[in-house]
Design an enzyme around this catalytic site. Structure first.
Site: not given
Ligand code: ASP
Length: 321
Positions: A21, A100-101
């Site tokens: 993200t 973050t995932d």
């Molecule tokens: N789906 C995204 C990822 O993990 C979520 C994020 O980065 O917050 O790349």
């Protein structure tokens, strides 16, 4: 920023991009959730960020993915690039921009395989780069400060002003900017206006180097699946997985257990059968805090304080030998 230039010798911090993200773009600056991840290059993410005094920044794009789609192949490449850069005498540390995932999985993986004790600092964002008020730039800036700090070591994750160890960190919120926690251990410290406030020692760096990761061009990663125990669970999933065969047969099984390592009796029976058939079975609690306390007579190994996703990585590495 953190002052890191006491000796006067030039030092580098290398920033490796993997997507997420933090590198996401949405059609409108009002939209914090309807974006496409992994669009902006790591060079552009560095934008106007100033390096700490005496430090130069270098950027390298290792991957460009939404981290929900993280793969073993990218992990292998990332581990190799980290090992390469950390071996350069003038490199103080490495920063990795990441989604973050699965950041906690990548952090734990790197903690497990990198032999260097120099700091590797993962960072991320909960809002895309196009947001009215993106959180990525501050997180990257803080992460660079941590990587440049003399005495820093091990794999950490920096987000929303907190420094978490790669072993303890878990994503605990779907939306808040401060989406991470470190369970009973708590964060290693905080970054406040570029100053570090440590509340416990740096995590130890220099884990076991898994030679095959760095040498083999293409690795046959052992297949390890996670099955959760819950009310009304059965042995059906474990039986189906154990019998699947094919070119990539099941080698290991992590059971996400209730409480202190407990399993629904039907799932436990199927897991014991799988273990007897040669599949490596590990229990990891689905509770977000605490650890499994072993009891006399336990028939299935436990993963202690590791969460199911981290226990899976530990088992994959164990099976890789
Ligand atoms: N789906 C995204 C990822 O993990 C979520 C994020 O980065 O917050 O790349």
């Amino acid at each position: 920023m953190v002052n890191s230039s006491s000796s006067g010798l030039p030092r580098r911090v290398v920033v490796l991009g993997t997507g997420g993200t933090i590198a996401g773009r949405a059609a409108s600056s009002d939209d914090n959730i309807g974006y496409t991840a992994a669009q902006v290059s790591v060079g552009d993410l560095l934008g106007d960020i100033e390096a700490p005094a005496g430090v130069t920044l270098e950027a390298e794009q290792v991957a460009q993915v939404d981290s929900k789609d993280m793969s073993f192949a990218i992990w292998q490449q990332l581990a190799r690039r980290c090992a390469h850069w950390l071996a350069q005498p003038d490199v103080a540390g490495v920063v990795i921009t990441h989604g973050t995932d699965t950041i906690e999985e990548t952090a734990f993986f790197l903690h497990s395989v990198l032999a260097s004790s120099k700091p590797v600092v993962l960072t991320c964002a909960m809002r895309p780069a196009t947001a009215l008020s993106p959180d990525g730039p501050q997180n990257v800036r803080d992460a660079i400060g941590v990587a440049a700090t003399r005495g820093a070591s091990g794999v950490t994750v920096v987000c929303a002003g907190a420094i978490h160890s790669g072993v303890d960190i878990q994503k605990v919120h779907t939306y808040r900017l401060d989406a991470f926690a470190s369970g009973d251990a708590g964060p290693v410290g905080y970054v406040e206006e570029g100053e570090l406030r440590l509340v416990r020692p740096w995590p130890e760096g220099g884990g076991m180097s898994v030679g095959k990761l760095f040498e083999a061009a293409e690795l046959q990663w052992p297949r390890v699946e996670i099955v959760m125990s819950h009310a009304g669970a059965s042995g059906a999933v474990v039986e189906a997985l154990s019998q699947a065969g094919g070119p990539d047969p099941l080698r290991g099984l992590v059971l996400a257990t209730t409480g202190n390592g407990t399993l629904h009796h039907a799932l436990e029976a199927a897991a014991l059968k799988a273990q007897d058939a040669g599949i490596a079975v590990l229990r990891a609690t689905r509770c977000s805090n605490g650890r499994i306390l072993p009891k006399t007579g336990d028939l299935l190994r436990d993963a202690g304080e590791l969460t199911p996703v981290k226990a899976r990585i530990a088992l994959v590495l164990e099976l890789l030998g």
